[in-house]
Design a protein around this motif. Sequence first.
Motif, PDB file in Angstrom:
ATOM      1  N   LYS A   1      14.559  64.470 -63.797  1.00 46.32           N
ATOM      2  CA  LYS A   1      14.592  63.547 -64.932  1.00 46.32           C
ATOM      3  C   LYS A   1      15.964  63.565 -65.604  1.00 46.32           C
ATOM      4  N   LYS A   2      16.525  64.764 -65.735  1.00 44.68           N
ATOM      5  CA  LYS A   2      17.832  64.902 -66.367  1.00 44.68           C
ATOM      6  C   LYS A   2      18.911  64.169 -65.568  1.00 44.68           C
ATOM      7  N   GLU A   3      18.830  64.232 -64.249  1.00 49.45           N
ATOM      8  CA  GLU A   3      19.802  63.560 -63.382  1.00 49.45           C
ATOM      9  C   GLU A   3      19.446  62.097 -63.125  1.00 49.45           C
ATOM     10  N   GLU A   4      18.372  61.637 -63.778  1.00 50.28           N
ATOM     11  CA  GLU A   4      17.909  60.245 -63.661  1.00 50.28           C
ATOM     12  C   GLU A   4      17.567  59.888 -62.219  1.00 50.28           C
ATOM     13  N   LEU A   5      16.872  60.816 -61.553  1.00 54.57           N
ATOM     14  CA  LEU A   5      16.390  60.603 -60.195  1.00 54.57           C
ATOM     15  C   LEU A   5      14.868  60.451 -60.237  1.00 54.57           C
ATOM     16  N   ALA A   6      14.335  59.524 -59.482  1.00 52.58           N
ATOM     17  CA  ALA A   6      12.901  59.240 -59.513  1.00 52.58           C
ATOM     18  C   ALA A   6      12.140  60.167 -58.566  1.00 52.58           C
ATOM     19  N   THR A   7      11.047  60.741 -59.046  1.00 50.48           N
ATOM     20  CA  THR A   7      10.237  61.633 -58.205  1.00 50.48           C
ATOM     21  C   THR A   7       9.638  60.890 -57.016  1.00 50.48           C
ATOM     22  N   LYS A   8       9.444  59.569 -57.139  1.00 53.09           N
ATOM     23  CA  LYS A   8       8.870  58.790 -56.034  1.00 53.09           C
ATOM     24  C   LYS A   8       9.802  58.740 -54.819  1.00 53.09           C
ATOM     25  N   ASP A   9      11.067  59.066 -55.026  1.00 56.61           N
ATOM     26  CA  ASP A   9      12.033  59.057 -53.926  1.00 56.61           C
ATOM     27  C   ASP A   9      12.053  60.374 -53.163  1.00 56.61           C
ATOM     28  N   TYR A  10      11.173  61.305 -53.555  1.00 58.97           N
ATOM     29  CA  TYR A  10      11.132  62.620 -52.915  1.00 58.97           C
ATOM     30  C   TYR A  10       9.685  63.023 -52.651  1.00 58.97           C
ATOM     31  N   ASN A  11       9.511  63.989 -51.777  1.00 66.93           N
ATOM     32  CA  ASN A  11       8.219  64.642 -51.599  1.00 66.93           C
ATOM     33  C   ASN A  11       8.292  66.023 -52.231  1.00 66.93           C
ATOM     34  N   LEU A  12       7.258  66.357 -52.970  1.00 65.88           N
ATOM     35  CA  LEU A  12       7.202  67.655 -53.643  1.00 65.88           C
ATOM     36  C   LEU A  12       6.032  68.439 -53.051  1.00 65.88           C
ATOM     37  N   HIS A  13       6.345  69.455 -52.252  1.00 69.50           N
ATOM     38  CA  HIS A  13       5.326  70.232 -51.551  1.00 69.50           C
ATOM     39  C   HIS A  13       4.984  71.502 -52.333  1.00 69.50           C
ATOM     40  N   ASN A  14       3.705  71.766 -52.483  1.00 71.20           N
ATOM     41  CA  ASN A  14       3.273  73.016 -53.116  1.00 71.20           C
ATOM     42  C   ASN A  14       3.727  74.198 -52.266  1.00 71.20           C
ATOM     43  N   PHE A  15       4.396  75.163 -52.907  1.00 75.03           N
ATOM     44  CA  PHE A  15       5.002  76.289 -52.178  1.00 75.03           C
ATOM     45  C   PHE A  15       4.324  77.620 -52.509  1.00 75.03           C
ATOM     46  N   SER A  16       3.148  77.545 -53.155  1.00 76.81           N
ATOM     47  CA  SER A  16       2.509  78.768 -53.644  1.00 76.81           C
ATOM     48  C   SER A  16       1.974  79.679 -52.538  1.00 76.81           C
ATOM     49  N   LYS A  17       1.839  79.140 -51.306  1.00 73.35           N
ATOM     50  CA  LYS A  17       1.386  79.989 -50.203  1.00 73.35           C
ATOM     51  C   LYS A  17       2.527  80.813 -49.608  1.00 73.35           C
ATOM     52  N   VAL A  18       3.758  80.504 -50.029  1.00 76.84           N
ATOM     53  CA  VAL A  18       4.921  81.297 -49.608  1.00 76.84           C
ATOM     54  C   VAL A  18       5.376  82.188 -50.762  1.00 76.84           C
ATOM     55  N   ILE A  19       5.567  81.579 -51.926  1.00 74.09           N
ATOM     56  CA  ILE A  19       5.893  82.335 -53.140  1.00 74.09           C
ATOM     57  C   ILE A  19       4.721  82.166 -54.095  1.00 74.09           C
TER      58      ILE A  19
END
Length: 250
Positions: A191-209
């Motif tokens: 948000k600070k860099e004015e980048l849209a989350t829809k342009d990325y995939n956000l994968h849950n990483f809790s099974k690794v960390i």
Amino acid sequence: MHILKIASLILLFIATSSKAATEINYMVIQDQAQPFQNHQNKKHHTGIITDIVKEIFSSPEYELKIHTLPFNRMISMLEKGDIENWITFGSPNWPGVQSANLSKLPVFNVQHSLLTSTQQDFDINSAEDLFGKTVILLHGFNYPGLEEHIAEKRIKAISVKNYKSAFKVVNRLKDKAGFVEMDVRIKYNLKKEELATKDYNLHNFSKVIENYDLHLAMSPKFDKELQRHLEESLDKLYQTGNLEKIIEAY
């Protein structure tokens, strides 16, 4: 003349009886800890942890002295023990000085995510799903669950100094790399860099960390009376719901 003498005595009494404010050294990580510690050119300090610390030590009897330093330099100074009554944030999951003396109550529960381009879409069930791939990491930070595999070169790693650089590498490498970081930090800095989350995939990483708690971290020799005040104030923030309000603001 008699009145002047009385006035002088009163002023002398006030000067000698007044107690100097107790100094607390608040340690801020430069440019890498948003939204926990935010600043602009080492000034105008805000953020989740910063607001909590400011609230706890808001009384005039305390003087909060803020030090803004690169992460590695800050850790080095804390380990040397030259700074008295310092406070920052830490976790029992982290090694070293940031886990030596933690507040009884946690202040935030951390979940990690892997940020990739939209060209990558897969489930991460273990670190093995990253074998042969590249992860982008913030320089100087610890990543339990990944470091052993990186050392054995099963996973490649690119180290960057800040979030802006991390996002640039993700955009450049597309399906070849992903940025590992706390979920709240990724979203805040996108948000600070004015980048849209829809342009990325956000994968849950809790099974690794695995998810873990953040606490306020203090020097091992932190003044006992100050720590008592901190624990009581933090408990009050929790009971009144003001701790949640601070978090929700970010």
